[in-house]
Structures are given as structure tokens and as C-alpha cells.
Design a protein around this motif. Structure first.
Motif, PDB file in Angstrom:
ATOM      1  N   GLY A 196       2.134 -14.282 -15.625  1.00 30.66           N
ATOM      2  CA  GLY A 196       2.261 -13.416 -14.982  1.00 30.66           C
ATOM      3  C   GLY A 196       0.998 -12.845 -14.878  1.00 30.66           C
ATOM      4  N   HIS A 197      -0.238 -13.089 -15.997  1.00 28.16           N
ATOM      5  CA  HIS A 197      -0.654 -11.903 -15.382  1.00 28.16           C
ATOM      6  C   HIS A 197      -2.205 -12.001 -14.706  1.00 28.16           C
ATOM      7  N   ARG A 198      -2.037 -13.907 -14.095  1.00 25.71           N
ATOM      8  CA  ARG A 198      -2.511 -14.178 -13.553  1.00 25.71           C
ATOM      9  C   ARG A 198      -1.965 -13.772 -12.118  1.00 25.71           C
ATOM     10  N   LEU A 199      -0.827 -14.146 -11.815  1.00 25.41           N
ATOM     11  CA  LEU A 199       0.520 -13.671 -10.760  1.00 25.41           C
ATOM     12  C   LEU A 199      -0.157 -12.379 -10.347  1.00 25.41           C
ATOM     13  N   LYS A 200      -0.522 -11.309 -11.457  1.00 28.98           N
ATOM     14  CA  LYS A 200      -0.701 -10.521 -10.639  1.00 28.98           C
ATOM     15  C   LYS A 200      -1.389 -10.346 -10.774  1.00 28.98           C
ATOM     16  N   GLU A 201      -3.074 -10.273 -11.195  1.00 25.04           N
ATOM     17  CA  GLU A 201      -4.171 -10.957 -10.426  1.00 25.04           C
ATOM     18  C   GLU A 201      -4.362 -11.218  -9.190  1.00 25.04           C
ATOM     19  N   PHE A 202      -3.278 -12.140  -8.618  1.00 32.08           N
ATOM     20  CA  PHE A 202      -3.485 -12.220  -7.647  1.00 32.08           C
ATOM     21  C   PHE A 202      -2.973 -11.783  -6.472  1.00 32.08           C
ATOM     22  N   ALA A 203      -1.686 -11.159  -7.069  1.00 32.39           N
ATOM     23  CA  ALA A 203      -1.045 -10.376  -5.894  1.00 32.39           C
ATOM     24  C   ALA A 203      -2.055  -8.576  -5.525  1.00 32.39           C
ATOM     25  N   LEU A 204      -3.035  -8.371  -6.661  1.00 32.75           N
ATOM     26  CA  LEU A 204      -3.620  -7.256  -6.879  1.00 32.75           C
ATOM     27  C   LEU A 204      -4.456  -7.627  -5.326  1.00 32.75           C
ATOM     28  N   ASP A 205      -4.675  -9.622  -5.704  1.00 30.38           N
ATOM     29  CA  ASP A 205      -6.384  -9.314  -4.936  1.00 30.38           C
ATOM     30  C   ASP A 205      -5.536  -9.618  -2.922  1.00 30.38           C
ATOM     31  N   VAL A 206      -4.399  -9.970  -3.189  1.00 30.51           N
ATOM     32  CA  VAL A 206      -3.748  -9.706  -2.205  1.00 30.51           C
ATOM     33  C   VAL A 206      -4.209  -8.819  -1.386  1.00 30.51           C
ATOM     34  N   ARG A 207      -3.670  -7.390  -1.864  1.00 35.42           N
ATOM     35  CA  ARG A 207      -3.027  -6.643  -1.586  1.00 35.42           C
ATOM     36  C   ARG A 207      -4.402  -5.845  -1.290  1.00 35.42           C
ATOM     37  N   ALA A 208      -5.623  -6.489  -2.092  1.00 39.30           N
ATOM     38  CA  ALA A 208      -6.540  -5.717  -1.206  1.00 39.30           C
ATOM     39  C   ALA A 208      -7.301  -6.621  -0.388  1.00 39.30           C
ATOM     40  N   GLY A 209      -7.423  -7.584  -0.349  1.00 34.84           N
ATOM     41  CA  GLY A 209      -7.623  -8.121   0.485  1.00 34.84           C
ATOM     42  C   GLY A 209      -6.904  -7.950   2.474  1.00 34.84           C
ATOM     43  N   MET A 210      -5.555  -7.575   1.940  1.00 32.75           N
ATOM     44  CA  MET A 210      -5.172  -7.292   3.022  1.00 32.75           C
ATOM     45  C   MET A 210      -5.449  -5.855   3.702  1.00 32.75           C
ATOM     46  N   LEU A 211      -5.561  -5.300   2.398  1.00 32.00           N
ATOM     47  CA  LEU A 211      -5.985  -3.738   3.488  1.00 32.00           C
ATOM     48  C   LEU A 211      -7.587  -3.300   3.975  1.00 32.00           C
ATOM     49  N   GLN A 212      -8.465  -3.960   3.078  1.00 28.21           N
ATOM     50  CA  GLN A 212      -9.554  -4.576   3.763  1.00 28.21           C
ATOM     51  C   GLN A 212      -9.421  -5.345   5.098  1.00 28.21           C
ATOM     52  N   ARG A 213      -8.374  -5.981   5.240  1.00 24.97           N
ATOM     53  CA  ARG A 213      -8.445  -6.746   6.753  1.00 24.97           C
ATOM     54  C   ARG A 213      -7.437  -6.220   7.412  1.00 24.97           C
ATOM     55  N   GLU A 214      -6.272  -5.072   7.178  1.00 25.77           N
ATOM     56  CA  GLU A 214      -6.167  -4.279   8.011  1.00 25.77           C
ATOM     57  C   GLU A 214      -7.166  -2.836   8.968  1.00 25.77           C
ATOM     58  N   ALA A 215      -7.841  -2.557   7.759  1.00 22.26           N
ATOM     59  CA  ALA A 215      -8.941  -1.520   8.170  1.00 22.26           C
ATOM     60  C   ALA A 215     -10.169  -2.746   8.778  1.00 22.26           C
ATOM     61  N   GLU A 216     -10.196  -3.429   8.622  1.00 23.49           N
ATOM     62  CA  GLU A 216     -11.138  -3.813   9.980  1.00 23.49           C
ATOM     63  C   GLU A 216     -10.160  -4.347  11.436  1.00 23.49           C
ATOM     64  N   LEU A 217      -9.201  -4.940  10.795  1.00 19.30           N
ATOM     65  CA  LEU A 217      -8.710  -4.650  12.811  1.00 19.30           C
ATOM     66  C   LEU A 217      -8.647  -3.292  13.129  1.00 19.30           C
ATOM     67  N   GLY A 218      -8.302  -1.890  12.468  1.00 25.42           N
ATOM     68  CA  GLY A 218      -8.701  -0.116  12.651  1.00 25.42           C
ATOM     69  C   GLY A 218      -9.345   0.086  13.986  1.00 25.42           C
ATOM     70  N   GLU A 219     -10.377  -0.420  13.266  1.00 28.40           N
ATOM     71  CA  GLU A 219     -11.592  -0.522  13.817  1.00 28.40           C
ATOM     72  C   GLU A 219     -11.942  -1.231  14.951  1.00 28.40           C
ATOM     73  N   ALA A 220     -11.559  -2.574  14.762  1.00 24.50           N
ATOM     74  CA  ALA A 220     -11.825  -3.544  15.834  1.00 24.50           C
ATOM     75  C   ALA A 220     -11.033  -2.921  17.539  1.00 24.50           C
TER      76      ALA A 220
END
Length: 110
Positions: free
Chosen positions: A46-70
Motif C-alpha cells: 500500500g505504501h509503495r502504491l501510494k508513492e507510485f501514485a504521488l510520483d505519477v501525479r507529480a509527473g502529470m502536473l509537470q508534463r501538463e505545465a510543459e504542455l501549457g507553456e508550449a
């Protein structure tokens, strides 16, 4: 005589060591111990899954910001100029889908 005492002591020590090892292994295989081990593994997963979900969310927000800038759309999500998100209308089974909906039975006229 010394040789026999040495081997007797070595054999006794080996027997005690083996008995202790077997008893520890048997305690690990009791249902309560197995349940506790399974619960620990589930919590760890469960802890690993939560860490994975947080990593995915952080990556998603970063990519969304990159696409917004582009694309040149860097408006924050809480901007009042943006329309509110759409919501699905609740389905009401008592009301017909169209206000002037009349059922037509083609066999009525005959």
C-alpha cells in the motif's frame, strides 16, 4: 578420550542449534504468524502504491505545465475567467426526455 568428548560436544551443539532453527521456522509457519506477515506485506504494498501514485501525479502536473507553456495556455486552474467544469444532468425517469413527447401507437387509427 579427549577426542570422544570433543565430538560429543560438537554433536550436542549441532543438535541444539538444529532444534532451535527448526522451532523458529515452525513458529514462522503458524497461521497467526503467516497472517501477520501477510498484513505487513499488504501495508508495505500500500505504501509503495501510494508513492507510485504521488510520483505519477507529480509527473502529470509537470508534463501538463510543459504542455501549457508550449501551447501558450498558462492559466491557473482556479482562474475565474474559465468556465466551471460540466456536470452530467441527473436522470429523472418520471419525466419524458422531450417536453412535448407523445407516445404514438400506429395501431390506434385502425
Amino acid at each position: 578420550m579427549f577426542r570422544r568428548a570433543f565430538w560429543f560436544t560438537a554433536g550436542a551443539a549441532t543438535g541444539v542449534w538444529a532444534t532451535t532453527k527448526v522451532n523458529r521456522k515452525l513458529k514462522q509457519l503458524t497461521p497467526e504468524s503467516l497472517a501477520a506477515q501477510a498484513a505487513d506485506k499488504a501495508v508495505e504494498a500500500g505504501h509503495r502504491l501510494k508513492e507510485f501514485a504521488l510520483d505519477v501525479r507529480a509527473g502529470m502536473l509537470q508534463r501538463e505545465a510543459e504542455l501549457g507553456e508550449a501551447l501558450g495556455i498558462e492559466a491557473p486552474a482556479d482562474d475565474p475567467a474559465l468556465p466551471a467544469p460540466r456536470r452530467a444532468a441527473p436522470l429523472d425517469s418520471a419525466r419524458p426526455p422531450y417536453p412535448h413527447h407523445h407516445s404514438y401507437n400506429r395501431n390506434e387509427d385502425h
